[in-house]
Structures are given as C-alpha cells and as structure tokens.
Write a protein that holds these residues in place. Structure first.
Motif, short mmCIF file in Angstrom:
data_model
loop_
_atom_site.label_atom_id
_atom_site.label_comp_id
_atom_site.label_asym_id
_atom_site.label_seq_id
_atom_site.Cartn_x
_atom_site.Cartn_y
_atom_site.Cartn_z
N TYR A 148 0.72 -1.16 -0.04
CA TYR A 148 0.18 -0.05 -0.06
C TYR A 148 0.88 1.36 -0.06
CZ TYR A 148 -3.40 3.54 1.58
OH TYR A 148 -4.16 4.66 1.56
N ARG A 149 0.68 2.16 -0.92
CA ARG A 149 1.31 3.38 -1.15
C ARG A 149 2.99 3.15 -1.06
NH1 ARG A 149 -1.98 7.57 -2.60
NH2 ARG A 149 -4.05 7.20 -1.29
N ALA A 150 3.45 1.98 -2.00
CA ALA A 150 4.66 1.56 -1.86
C ALA A 150 5.67 2.39 -2.35
CB ALA A 150 4.76 0.08 -2.71
N GLU A 151 5.16 3.29 -3.34
CA GLU A 151 6.17 4.41 -3.83
C GLU A 151 6.49 5.31 -2.62
OE1 GLU A 151 2.33 6.27 -3.69
OE2 GLU A 151 2.85 4.16 -4.44
N GLN A 152 5.87 5.35 -1.80
CA GLN A 152 6.19 6.41 -0.66
C GLN A 152 7.16 5.72 0.30
OE1 GLN A 152 2.84 8.49 1.49
NE2 GLN A 152 1.64 8.60 -0.13
N VAL A 153 6.80 4.26 0.53
CA VAL A 153 7.89 3.72 1.29
C VAL A 153 9.30 3.58 0.86
CG1 VAL A 153 8.56 1.56 2.28
CG2 VAL A 153 6.08 2.12 2.43
N ALA A 154 9.17 3.48 -0.70
CA ALA A 154 10.47 3.34 -1.28
C ALA A 154 11.22 4.56 -1.49
CB ALA A 154 10.34 2.79 -2.71
N ALA A 155 10.40 5.79 -1.69
CA ALA A 155 11.24 7.05 -1.53
C ALA A 155 11.58 7.37 -0.29
CB ALA A 155 10.02 8.10 -2.06
N HIS A 156 11.14 6.98 0.84
CA HIS A 156 11.43 7.27 1.97
C HIS A 156 12.80 6.62 2.39
CE1 HIS A 156 11.41 8.69 6.26
NE2 HIS A 156 11.53 7.36 6.67
N LEU A 157 13.16 5.39 1.88
CA LEU A 157 14.00 4.42 2.03
C LEU A 157 15.05 4.74 1.02
CD1 LEU A 157 12.29 1.31 3.01
CD2 LEU A 157 13.61 2.91 4.56
N ALA A 158 14.98 5.49 -0.18
CA ALA A 158 15.81 5.64 -1.19
C ALA A 158 17.15 6.21 -0.51
CB ALA A 158 15.11 6.57 -2.15
N GLY A 159 18.33 5.95 -0.86
CA GLY A 159 19.56 6.47 -0.47
C GLY A 159 19.93 5.92 0.64
N THR A 160 19.18 4.96 1.43
CA THR A 160 19.75 4.13 2.48
C THR A 160 19.95 2.73 2.14
OG1 THR A 160 17.42 3.13 2.97
CG2 THR A 160 17.87 5.20 3.67
N GLU A 161 20.53 1.96 2.94
CA GLU A 161 21.21 0.54 2.72
C GLU A 161 19.99 -0.36 2.81
OE1 GLU A 161 20.90 0.57 7.30
OE2 GLU A 161 20.66 1.91 5.63
N VAL A 162 18.61 0.12 2.94
CA VAL A 162 17.49 -0.79 3.14
C VAL A 162 16.94 -1.06 1.86
CG1 VAL A 162 15.37 -1.04 4.06
CG2 VAL A 162 16.98 0.17 5.06
N ARG A 163 16.81 -2.43 1.65
CA ARG A 163 16.29 -2.79 0.29
C ARG A 163 14.89 -3.01 0.36
NH1 ARG A 163 20.42 -7.42 -2.13
NH2 ARG A 163 22.28 -6.37 -1.51
N VAL A 164 13.90 -2.72 -0.57
CA VAL A 164 12.44 -3.03 -0.55
C VAL A 164 12.23 -4.06 -1.62
CG1 VAL A 164 10.40 -1.85 -1.39
CG2 VAL A 164 12.34 -0.49 -0.42
N SER A 165 11.27 -4.95 -0.82
CA SER A 165 10.56 -6.02 -1.37
C SER A 165 9.30 -5.58 -1.93
CB SER A 165 10.24 -7.52 -0.54
OG SER A 165 9.68 -8.50 -0.95
N HIS A 166 8.92 -5.38 -3.14
CA HIS A 166 7.70 -4.87 -3.66
C HIS A 166 6.65 -6.04 -3.64
CE1 HIS A 166 8.94 -0.73 -4.46
NE2 HIS A 166 9.93 -1.31 -4.67
N GLU A 167 5.54 -5.83 -3.11
CA GLU A 167 4.41 -6.79 -3.40
C GLU A 167 3.41 -6.01 -4.31
OE1 GLU A 167 3.06 -8.30 0.56
OE2 GLU A 167 5.29 -8.57 1.16
N ALA A 168 3.69 -5.96 -5.44
CA ALA A 168 2.97 -5.18 -6.57
C ALA A 168 1.52 -5.63 -6.91
CB ALA A 168 3.99 -5.29 -7.75
N GLU A 169 1.35 -7.05 -7.24
CA GLU A 169 0.06 -7.71 -7.45
C GLU A 169 -0.82 -7.67 -6.37
OE1 GLU A 169 0.93 -10.89 -9.72
OE2 GLU A 169 2.25 -10.15 -11.23
#
Length: 230
Positions: free
Chosen positions: A57-78
């Motif tokens: 939910y609102r995955a793009e916001q989570v990804a943007a918040h974590l951009a530039g950090t060491e944290v990887r994002v596992s996208h549950e798109a479907e």
C-alpha cells in the motif's frame, strides 16, 4: 549472530482510518519521526547483514522514504502477501538464515528487542523465538495475550503474553510453505506441533500503534521511559 532483518511495512493500515488515506502506516509520525524510522533504529542496532522492508500500500512512498539508505525494498506489487508470504518473497534479498522480523507499527522503551532475541537464540532447540510482553506492559493493546510460555521457554497458543511483532526465525519452515499468500501463524502452528516454537518476555514497555489512539500512548511512553537503548 549477525543475520538479516525483515521489516513488515506492506499493510493497508485500515485501523488508522483517515490517517492512512494518503500515506502508508509506517510513515505515520510518533514523537516527530515516522514509525518506520523507529523500527530502523532497532534494526540497525544489531548491525545486520541486510535490512529488507516489504511494501504494497502506497509502496512508492515507502520506497522514496528509504531511497539512499542501505534498506532494500521487497515490492508486493500484485497482491499483499501477508506476513508469511511477505517474508518468503523477501528471503532471496535477506540472504540469511535465521532472520529477524519486526513489525513497524509499534514503539518500544527498553533494551533493543532484536539484540535480546539474538542473545537468547539456540538453533539446536528453536525454529523460531518470539518476543512477547506481559499484558500489563503492552500499551494501547487489549486482550489477555497470544501465547503461553512454559518454564523451558516453549510457546503454545493461549493467554499469557502478547506477541510484540519481533522474532527470530529459521528460514526453512517459511520457505517450505507452498502457497504464495499465508500468515506466519501457519508456520508457528507447525513449530508448536514439533515443540520448536519458543518465546521470551521483554522486560521493557511496548506500545501498539495500530490505531490513532496508539500515537498519543506511544508518545507518553517515550516521554516516561525513553526509547530503545540501541
């Protein structure tokens, strides 16, 4: 034990009402900081090999918040995969066994919960070790608890202790579930049957921030006792 940390950040946050109409629950602020950042402090406190956060939910916001950090994002798109499916989907990125998991909708006051789990972990006896808290130290959370803890630390279903959303678990039982979407409860039930699910009581305070009233409760808890000693 270094391990890796999975942060659960994919939920819809429907219990938060209007607060999650335009943002995901992990980005709701408590004491001036997003819940996700409170969880990240805990994760970084154990110096893991990797940190992965799932997002739906609102995955793009989570990804943007974590951009530039060491944290990887596992996208549950479907589709959202629930806790078990989300963890299994992230296992290749975590690249560790065992792994820590931590919910992002809670705030802690006391010792680092993941460090406590790491120090108590015994793979010879355990497939998973859950961190629980007595109901009296669970803020903004109702109920008599989720697990009963035996003197030897084995956990079974029943009242007695509230699961906090922090655990360390072997990857194998999670990877073995054939379905794509499933809850970790399914994995734990198998461990209970094998006598390998264990639990540990947290000595500090924990606050559930799953509803709007949890924000004020968490902020009051932090004012009273400080945060996590990372």
């Amino acid at each position: 034990m270094r391990g890796a940390v999975m942060l659960f950040a994919a939920g819809f946050g429907t219990r938060m009402g209007a607060l999650t109409a335009d943002r995901p629950k992990p980005l709701i602020e408590v004491a001036g900081r997003p819940l996700l950042d409170h969880a990240l402090d805990i994760a970084r406190g154990v110096a893991p090999g990797r940190i992965v956060a799932n997002a739906h939910y609102r995955a793009e916001q989570v990804a943007a918040h974590l951009a530039g950090t060491e944290v990887r994002v596992s996208h549950e798109a479907e589709a959202i995969l629930d806790t078990g499916g989300g963890l299994r989907a992230a296992l290749p990125q975590l690249d560790a066994d065992p792994v820590f998991t931590l919910n992002t909708d809670a705030v802690w006051a006391g010792p680092n919960p993941l460090r406590m789990l790491a120090e108590a972990w015994d793979p010879a006896r355990m497939e998973a070790l859950l961190l629980c808290v007595p109901p009296a130290r669970a803020r903004s959370h109702a109920g008599a608890g989720d697990f009963a803890i035996a003197p030897d630390g084995r956990a079974t279903r029943g009242p007695g202790a509230v699961f906090t959303g922090a655990q360390i678990t072997a990857a194998g039982p999670v990877a073995a579930v054939p379905e794509r979407v499933f809850s970790l409860n399914r994995v734990w039930d198998g461990m209970i049957a094998r006598g390998t699910l264990h639990a540990l009581l947290y000595p500090g305070h924990w606050c559930d921030v799953g509803r709007p009233e949890g924000i004020a409760a968490a902020e009051a808890m932090l004012t009273e006792g400080g945060g996590v000693r990372t």
